[in-house]
Design a protein around this motif. Structure first.
Motif, PDB file in Angstrom:
ATOM      1  N   ILE A  85      41.808 -82.640-114.906  1.00  0.00           N
ATOM      2  CA  ILE A  85      41.162 -82.029-113.746  1.00  0.00           C
ATOM      3  C   ILE A  85      42.272 -81.693-112.755  1.00  0.00           C
ATOM      4  CG2 ILE A  85      39.535 -82.319-111.844  1.00  0.00           C
ATOM      5  CD1 ILE A  85      37.994 -84.298-113.582  1.00  0.00           C
ATOM      6  N   TYR A  87      42.103 -80.150-109.749  1.00  0.00           N
ATOM      7  CA  TYR A  87      41.747 -80.609-108.399  1.00  0.00           C
ATOM      8  C   TYR A  87      40.248 -80.873-108.338  1.00  0.00           C
ATOM      9  CZ  TYR A  87      40.555 -75.632-107.602  1.00  0.00           C
ATOM     10  OH  TYR A  87      40.043 -74.350-107.685  1.00  0.00           O
ATOM     11  N   ALA A  88      39.896 -81.819-107.485  1.00  0.00           N
ATOM     12  CA  ALA A  88      38.502 -82.179-107.272  1.00  0.00           C
ATOM     13  C   ALA A  88      38.170 -82.053-105.792  1.00  0.00           C
ATOM     14  CB  ALA A  88      38.236 -83.604-107.748  1.00  0.00           C
ATOM     15  N   ALA A  96      30.840 -84.445-106.714  1.00  0.00           N
ATOM     16  CA  ALA A  96      32.157 -83.820-106.605  1.00  0.00           C
ATOM     17  C   ALA A  96      32.171 -82.514-107.379  1.00  0.00           C
ATOM     18  CB  ALA A  96      33.251 -84.744-107.123  1.00  0.00           C
ATOM     19  N   ASP A  97      32.827 -81.513-106.811  1.00  0.00           N
ATOM     20  CA  ASP A  97      33.136 -80.278-107.532  1.00  0.00           C
ATOM     21  C   ASP A  97      34.440 -80.503-108.282  1.00  0.00           C
ATOM     22  OD1 ASP A  97      31.027 -79.358-106.064  1.00  0.00           O
ATOM     23  OD2 ASP A  97      32.244 -78.205-104.659  1.00  0.00           O
ATOM     24  N   LEU A  98      34.515 -80.034-109.519  1.00  0.00           N
ATOM     25  CA  LEU A  98      35.680 -80.301-110.350  1.00  0.00           C
ATOM     26  C   LEU A  98      36.270 -79.012-110.899  1.00  0.00           C
ATOM     27  CD1 LEU A  98      34.103 -83.217-112.426  1.00  0.00           C
ATOM     28  CD2 LEU A  98      35.493 -83.433-110.352  1.00  0.00           C
ATOM     29  N   TRP A 100      38.463 -78.140-113.640  1.00  0.00           N
ATOM     30  CA  TRP A 100      39.125 -78.539-114.873  1.00  0.00           C
ATOM     31  C   TRP A 100      40.180 -77.493-115.230  1.00  0.00           C
ATOM     32  CZ3 TRP A 100      37.507 -83.102-117.289  1.00  0.00           C
ATOM     33  CH2 TRP A 100      36.300 -83.639-116.837  1.00  0.00           C
ATOM     34  N   THR A 106      34.854 -75.752-116.150  1.00  0.00           N
ATOM     35  CA  THR A 106      34.655 -75.718-114.699  1.00  0.00           C
ATOM     36  C   THR A 106      33.388 -74.946-114.357  1.00  0.00           C
ATOM     37  OG1 THR A 106      37.043 -75.791-114.333  1.00  0.00           O
ATOM     38  CG2 THR A 106      35.678 -75.015-112.505  1.00  0.00           C
ATOM     39  N   ASP A 303      34.432 -89.021-111.738  1.00  0.00           N
ATOM     40  CA  ASP A 303      35.366 -88.049-112.301  1.00  0.00           C
ATOM     41  C   ASP A 303      36.544 -87.760-111.379  1.00  0.00           C
ATOM     42  OD1 ASP A 303      34.346 -87.643-114.837  1.00  0.00           O
ATOM     43  OD2 ASP A 303      32.943 -86.086-114.188  1.00  0.00           O
ATOM     44  N   CYS A 304      36.437 -88.100-110.108  1.00  0.00           N
ATOM     45  CA  CYS A 304      37.568 -87.899-109.196  1.00  0.00           C
ATOM     46  C   CYS A 304      38.781 -88.726-109.623  1.00  0.00           C
ATOM     47  CB  CYS A 304      37.168 -88.257-107.767  1.00  0.00           C
ATOM     48  SG  CYS A 304      36.088 -87.037-106.973  1.00  0.00           S
ATOM     49  N   ALA A 307      41.320 -86.623-111.527  1.00  0.00           N
ATOM     50  CA  ALA A 307      41.897 -85.450-110.859  1.00  0.00           C
ATOM     51  C   ALA A 307      43.258 -85.802-110.271  1.00  0.00           C
ATOM     52  CB  ALA A 307      40.970 -84.951-109.760  1.00  0.00           C
ATOM     53  N   LEU A 310      43.075 -83.919-104.781  1.00  0.00           N
ATOM     54  CA  LEU A 310      41.730 -83.949-104.194  1.00  0.00           C
ATOM     55  C   LEU A 310      41.754 -83.309-102.815  1.00  0.00           C
ATOM     56  CD1 LEU A 310      42.185 -87.101-105.608  1.00  0.00           C
ATOM     57  CD2 LEU A 310      39.700 -86.732-105.611  1.00  0.00           C
TER      58      LEU A 310
END
Length: 483
Positions: A85, A87-88, A96-98, A100, A106, A303-304, A307, A310
């Protein structure tokens, strides 16, 4: 006498030195600090055994920049590891938006806006080398393949104007994009921040956002080792107060901010050029906190933890508000906080079982305020219990950044205000942004095109000018990088 002198051993100064030394010239580099690297250094800032990047920590341009692709960091022993990932963007409620490294993955996680995200980035990802070639240019020449540049420009016009609200129907994708736009330290809806966000987002899906094993210093050390192999000399702990202190040479390249050129050259510069340099506008600053941690960050959204980077600010509206407050010279109550988890891919940065966290908040230029409490509050907002893991901290305010790196004027880590006009016209409006009115004296810092980030291309472009104008060498400067 040497052929060329470099003042400043940051990434751009070292890149310029590598080009010139690769062309067979004798090169001497002067660095005021006791160590080289500028914004790419790694030190034990908190507790023994915890190694922190002093400024830059994540390096998509180490894989994408034309300079680093020619230099080939892997060949020089630098291990760049890419979190799955890139950035998260944590949100309230344990969501959280991820982003990938896989574009389709993504998009699949963005619900109703997934197809819109894919449509925005897929054409740029497919032609990412051409996109990079355009944004890493000197902004004075037409890219060799302008189609990708045109596509990027159209996307910037959409995302950097009132049209940005038309693409997405929900609030998740806009927040994810706002978080990456905010790297510009400028209001997230502007043309330049949108361009930076689109490029960084493209690289996230094309090459990833890698973290160097051992820290950013490894990139610098690899460049220095190659410079020594080519016969160049690097002198540390040697501040230069005036151009008169430099040894005789045919070319002088300055990895300094415009104010640094004013200090070094003074009255030798024409009055009109001095006034133009004095008008150079610096951007917002960064207050940075390094954390030594007893364990991994307890993110509410699991899932953060996967990453590397962040963006902690909440919704797009919150990001907009926070960056506008900074642009207006005020401290945001809930600032934009950017954090990096190096030990995710490089556990050797800390003792066994321990971790490091790299974080900064955007603040007004010149701010003397320690906003570490606000930074911890934003982290705790998305990772309840974080405070209990903190073993030690190291804080550097925006005003203090300049003591560590003279180019970070007022804490401006971007080399100047991030506006479309500012990027194109920096450091002053003239056809050759690198050459100064003094024969043989060039600027090569991030205050010249293409601007901020660890990519080395400011140094490459300036060295190319010096080779043509002072030594009659007209080859592409990148041909001299690989050695």
């Amino acid at each position: 006498m040497v052929d060329a002198v470099i003042v400043g051993a940051g990434p751009n100064g070292l890149a310029a030195a590598l080009v010139l030394a690769g062309a067979g010239l004798s090169v001497r580099v002067f660095e005021a600090a006791p160590t080289i690297g500028g914004g790419a250094r790694t030190q034990e800032l908190t507790l023994p055994g915890f190694r922190h990047d002093v400024c830059s920590a994540v390096h998509p341009m180490a894989l994408a920049s034309p300079f680093f692709r020619a230099f080939d960091l892997a060949r020089h022993g630098v291990d760049l590891r890419r979190p799955e990932i890139a950035y998260a963007h944590p949100l309230d409620g344990g969501r959280a938006d991820l982003a990938w490294t896989d574009l389709d993955r993504t998009a699949d996680g963005l619900g109703a806006d997934g197809q819109a995200w894919r449509a925005l980035f897929a054409p740029l990802v497919a032609r990412w080398p051409e996109v990079v070639a355009a944004i890493m240019s000197d902004f004075r020449t037409v890219p060799p393949r302008p189609t990708a540049a045109a596509r990027l420009a159209l996307s910037m016009l959409e995302q950097g104007t009132a049209l940005r609200g038309r693409r997405f129907s929900g609030d998740v994708a806009p927040a994810l994009l706002a978080g990456v736009n905010a790297h510009a330290i400028a209001p997230v809806g502007g043309l330049a921040p949108s361009g930076i966000g689109l490029v960084l987002g493209t690289l996230a899906h094309a090459v990833g956002w890698p973290i160097p094993v051992g820290g950013s210093q490894r990139i610098i050390d690899a460049m220095a080792t190659e410079l020594h192999r080519r016969g160049a000399t690097i002198l540390t702990g040697t501040p230069i107060a005036s151009l008169d202190e430099l040894p005789p040479s045919r070319a002088v390249l300055l990895d300094v901010a415009p104010g640094g050129l004013l200090r070094l050259a003074g009255e030798r510069l024409p009055a009109r050029y001095r006034r133009a340099l004095a008008r150079f506008r610096h951007g917002g600053g960064a207050c940075k906190v390094d954390f030594a941690l007893a364990g991994p960050v307890p993110w509410a959204a699991p899932d953060c933890a996967r990453a590397g980077t962040l963006h902690m600010v909440g919704s797009r509206a919150e990001a907009d508000l926070a960056e506008r407050e900074v642009a207006a010279g005020r401290h945001a109550e809930r600032p934009y906080v950017l954090a990096v988890q190096p030990t995710l891919v490089d556990p050797g940065r800390a003792p066994a079982g321990r971790h490091v966290l790299w974080a900064y908040a955007h603040v007004p230029n010149g701010s003397t305020r320690d906003v570490s409490i606000q930074i911890q509050a934003q982290i705790e907002r998305f990772a309840p219990g974080f405070h209990d893991l903190v073993l030690g901290t190291h804080v550097i305010t925006a005003a203090e950044q300049e003591r560590h790196n003279r180019n970070y004027v007022g804490g401006d880590i971007s080399g100047g205000a991030t506006t479309a006009w500012g990027l194109a016209s920096r450091p002053v409006l003239r056809w050759d942004p690198y050459a100064t009115p003094l024969p043989g004296v060039y600027l090569c810092s991030a205050s010249t095109p293409p601007g901020q980030a660890v990519h080395g291309m400011c140094g490459v472009h300036a060295a190319g000018r010096a080779l043509r104008q002072r030594f009659g060498v007209r080859r592409n400067p990148l041909e001299f990088v690989a050695g």
